[in-house]
Structure formats: C-alpha cells, structure tokens
Scaffold this motif. Structure first.
Motif, short mmCIF file in Angstrom:
data_model
loop_
_atom_site.label_atom_id
_atom_site.label_comp_id
_atom_site.label_asym_id
_atom_site.label_seq_id
_atom_site.Cartn_x
_atom_site.Cartn_y
_atom_site.Cartn_z
N UNK A 1 35.73 33.31 32.61
CA UNK A 1 34.63 34.12 32.04
C UNK A 1 34.67 34.02 30.51
N UNK A 2 33.53 33.91 29.89
CA UNK A 2 33.48 33.95 28.44
C UNK A 2 33.60 35.43 28.02
N UNK A 3 34.74 35.78 27.44
CA UNK A 3 34.98 37.20 27.15
C UNK A 3 34.69 37.54 25.69
N UNK A 4 33.89 36.68 24.99
CA UNK A 4 33.71 36.89 23.55
C UNK A 4 33.00 38.20 23.23
N UNK A 5 31.96 38.56 24.00
CA UNK A 5 31.26 39.83 23.71
C UNK A 5 32.18 41.01 23.94
N UNK A 6 33.05 40.87 24.93
CA UNK A 6 33.98 41.96 25.23
C UNK A 6 34.94 42.13 24.06
N UNK A 7 35.49 40.99 23.58
CA UNK A 7 36.45 41.06 22.46
C UNK A 7 35.76 41.62 21.22
N UNK A 8 34.48 41.28 21.02
CA UNK A 8 33.76 41.74 19.83
C UNK A 8 33.33 43.21 19.93
N UNK A 9 33.21 43.71 21.14
CA UNK A 9 32.70 45.08 21.30
C UNK A 9 33.72 46.05 20.71
N UNK A 10 33.21 47.20 20.29
CA UNK A 10 34.11 48.20 19.72
C UNK A 10 34.78 49.03 20.81
N UNK A 11 34.60 48.61 22.05
CA UNK A 11 35.07 49.44 23.16
C UNK A 11 36.57 49.29 23.40
N UNK A 12 37.13 48.16 22.98
CA UNK A 12 38.55 47.91 23.24
C UNK A 12 39.27 47.60 21.92
N UNK A 13 40.50 48.08 21.79
CA UNK A 13 41.27 47.79 20.58
C UNK A 13 41.95 46.43 20.68
N UNK A 14 42.20 46.00 21.91
CA UNK A 14 42.83 44.69 22.11
C UNK A 14 42.35 44.12 23.44
N UNK A 15 42.00 42.83 23.43
CA UNK A 15 41.53 42.17 24.66
C UNK A 15 42.27 40.86 24.83
N UNK A 16 42.74 40.59 26.02
CA UNK A 16 43.21 39.22 26.30
C UNK A 16 42.76 38.82 27.71
N UNK A 17 42.39 37.56 27.81
CA UNK A 17 41.85 37.08 29.08
C UNK A 17 42.61 35.82 29.48
N UNK A 18 43.20 35.84 30.66
CA UNK A 18 44.04 34.73 31.10
C UNK A 18 43.31 33.88 32.14
N UNK A 19 43.58 32.57 32.10
CA UNK A 19 43.07 31.71 33.18
C UNK A 19 43.83 32.03 34.46
N UNK A 20 45.13 32.22 34.31
CA UNK A 20 45.95 32.53 35.49
C UNK A 20 47.11 33.42 35.07
N UNK A 21 47.41 34.37 35.92
CA UNK A 21 48.50 35.30 35.64
C UNK A 21 49.03 35.78 36.99
N UNK A 22 50.25 36.31 37.05
CA UNK A 22 50.69 36.85 38.34
C UNK A 22 49.83 38.07 38.70
N UNK A 23 49.89 39.09 37.84
CA UNK A 23 49.11 40.30 38.11
C UNK A 23 48.79 40.95 36.76
N UNK A 24 47.53 41.26 36.53
CA UNK A 24 47.18 41.91 35.26
C UNK A 24 47.87 43.27 35.15
N UNK A 25 48.11 43.93 36.28
CA UNK A 25 48.81 45.22 36.20
C UNK A 25 50.25 45.03 35.78
N UNK A 26 50.90 43.96 36.31
CA UNK A 26 52.29 43.74 35.91
C UNK A 26 52.37 43.47 34.41
N UNK A 27 51.41 42.66 33.90
CA UNK A 27 51.41 42.39 32.46
C UNK A 27 51.16 43.69 31.69
N UNK A 28 50.22 44.48 32.20
CA UNK A 28 49.89 45.74 31.52
C UNK A 28 51.10 46.69 31.50
N UNK A 29 51.87 46.71 32.59
CA UNK A 29 53.04 47.59 32.63
C UNK A 29 54.07 47.17 31.59
#
Ligand code: BTN
Length: 275
Positions: A1-29
């Motif tokens: 997904x092109x996450x550029x608008x998300x990264x630019x929005x003022x809604x999040x202080x930090x955004x990262x988007x992975x092509x592949x990861x084990x689990x976004x929750x594990x990374x978040x923890x």
C-alpha cells in the motif's frame, strides 16, 4: 500500500509500513517499551507471517488485507498528539471504540451489507466477520508509561476466494462485497478520524459509547452462550451496558460479562477467523 498520505497526515506521530513482518502487534509490543516513542504510532504490514488473533488463534490474511497496530499512550501523549486524555480505566473500551469506528466507516460505504458488531470488537458484514481486534497492554520497564496496543486486521482487498475453506465459510472481504478493489489508504484515514472523534467522545462522556455500539449489535435479542474460562453463561443477549459489559438475560437474572468467547446458540460459533 502507498502509505504516503498516512505518513503525511497529522493523525499519527510515527508511521512505518512493512512489506513483510511476523506480526505488527509483536513489533508494536517491542516498540511500546521504548521510553521516547512518539505516539500515536502506526505499524502496518502488507503481509504477516505470524499474525495473531485473540486467545491462541492465528490471524490469516491474504494479499490486499489491511493489517496494522496502533500504539497509544497515556494522557500526556494523547494531548500532544491531539487525542483526548482517556483515563486508563476506560482503556478496555477503546477497543470497542475502534470496532465501532470501522463499523461506521463501512456503514457509510456499504449500508446494504449491514455492518454489525459482535461483542466485544469483531466487525461483521453480511453476517460474516470482516475485521477483528487484538488489544494488548504490555508490561513496561520501570519509568516507561503504560501503553495500549490495538492490533486490527480487516479484510479489504484480500478476496476470500483464495482463503482456506474454514475461513471462507465464516468470513468476508469488502472487495468481494463491492465487487472490486477499495482504497485502503483512504479507508484507514477515515477510520482514524472516526476513531479519534469517538475516543474524544469517550473521554468526555464515557457512557455514550454504548448507545452508538448498541445500534450495531449483531446478537441483540438472540440466544447466546458465553464461554468465560470454565464458566458457560447461556441466555438472551441484551447488548452492552454503559460500561461496555455484555448483558445476558439468564433464568437467574441478568449477567454482566467482561470477557469470554460469545457464540450464537444452536449454531456453530459465529467467528470469521478467530474470536
Ligand atoms: C481476532 O479477531 O482474533 C483479532 C485479530 C487481530 C489481527 C490483527 S492483524 C494486525 C495485528 N497483528 C497481529 O498479529 N494481530 C493483529
């Protein structure tokens, strides 16, 4: 997904988007343990190799699904990021807020598919599960504020035609309902705006959440069984009370339930994937 608008929005202080990861929750923890983490922090992935559902369940998601985790912080960080200061006693309700926000977004888009909520935070379209939420509060090192991780998986452009049969029979995807691809970035931004508004409302008027949620309750009026550990509570589902507890009308009186797995009686468990 092109996450550029998300990264630019003022809604999040930090955004990262992975092509592949084990689990976004594990990374978040892991991230949640960092003292200086900027929040709200969004971690998304095109593909999870070990996506987790509630309990010991796995979360399946094919290409085109939206899978992400949002790390939220205590009051100071909420304010810094223009989110309301939601008291920690209300944190469990934030997962209901997140589910309600998705239900409202989908209701705008596909009202005919009758978006519904299955307590506590599953989202249904056309009677099948389209999204699930895994809420976790990790133990923190000394000096690091408690944080809330909301992990959300929603079947958007991952047609279930290619899903394993056991998932296909209980779940659905938005693209299969609208008959083509949807704009995942736009939907995620719409969701975050709704989530923000509903979280503000929760901070101001905690008991109003239930009214919005009840309007979408999938099982209101139906015979249900809630399996809560060793305990099985059977009766008629009365929706939720102002504090977000599930109400079940039993021969012994009304039970207020704060956890467990809910199934519709006289049928198979109504879970899309895990629940
Ligand atoms: C459920 O209904 O059981 C909850 C499913 C939650 C799945 C999401 S996908 C993004 C995030 N990362 C995970 O490993 N799980 C959650």
């Amino acid at each position: 997904m092109n996450s550029s608008d998300i990264a630019r929005s003022a809604l999040f202080a930090h955004v990262e988007w992975h092509d592949e990861i084990d689990s976004t929750n594990d990374r978040a923890l892991q991230y949640a343990r960092q003292p200086d983490l900027a929040t709200p922090c969004l971690i998304g992935a095109e593909r999870q190799t070990a996506g987790r559902g509630r309990g010991n369940n796995r979360w399946w998601s094919g290409p085109g699904a939206l899978t992400y985790s949002l790390i939220l912080d205590p009051p100071e960080n909420f304010r810094r990021a223009h989110l309301p200061a939601v008291d920690q006693s209300l944190w469990p309700r934030l997962s209901l807020v997140a589910a309600l926000a998705w239900c409202e977004v989908l209701d705008q888009l596909v009202p005919a598919a009758q978006p519904r909520l299955k307590w506590p935070n599953d989202v249904y379209l056309s009677g099948r599960k389209v999204a699930g939420i895994l809420a976790e509060v990790p133990p923190q090192p000394a000096g690091v504020p408690r944080r809330l991780v909301l992990g959300i998986g929603i079947n958007l452009n991952n047609s279930l035609a290619s899903a394993p049969p056991e998932i296909r029979s209980n779940a659905t995807a938005l693209c299969d309902i609208v008959g083509g691809p949807v704009d995942r970035q736009e939907l995620l931004l719409n969701w975050m705006v709704r989530f923000h508004d509903n979280a503000c409302a929760l901070a101001d008027r905690p008991n109003d959440l239930a009214e919005g949620w009840r309007a979408y309750c999938l099982l209101a009026g139906e015979l249900v069984t809630l399996q809560a550990g060793e305990r099985s509570i059977a009766g008629r589902c009365l929706g939720i009370d102002d504090e977000g507890a599930l109400l079940i009308d039993t021969p012994e009186g009304t039970e207020r339930c704060f956890g467990g797995v809910l199934v519709r009686r006289q049928s198979l468990p109504i879970t899309g994937q895990s629940s």
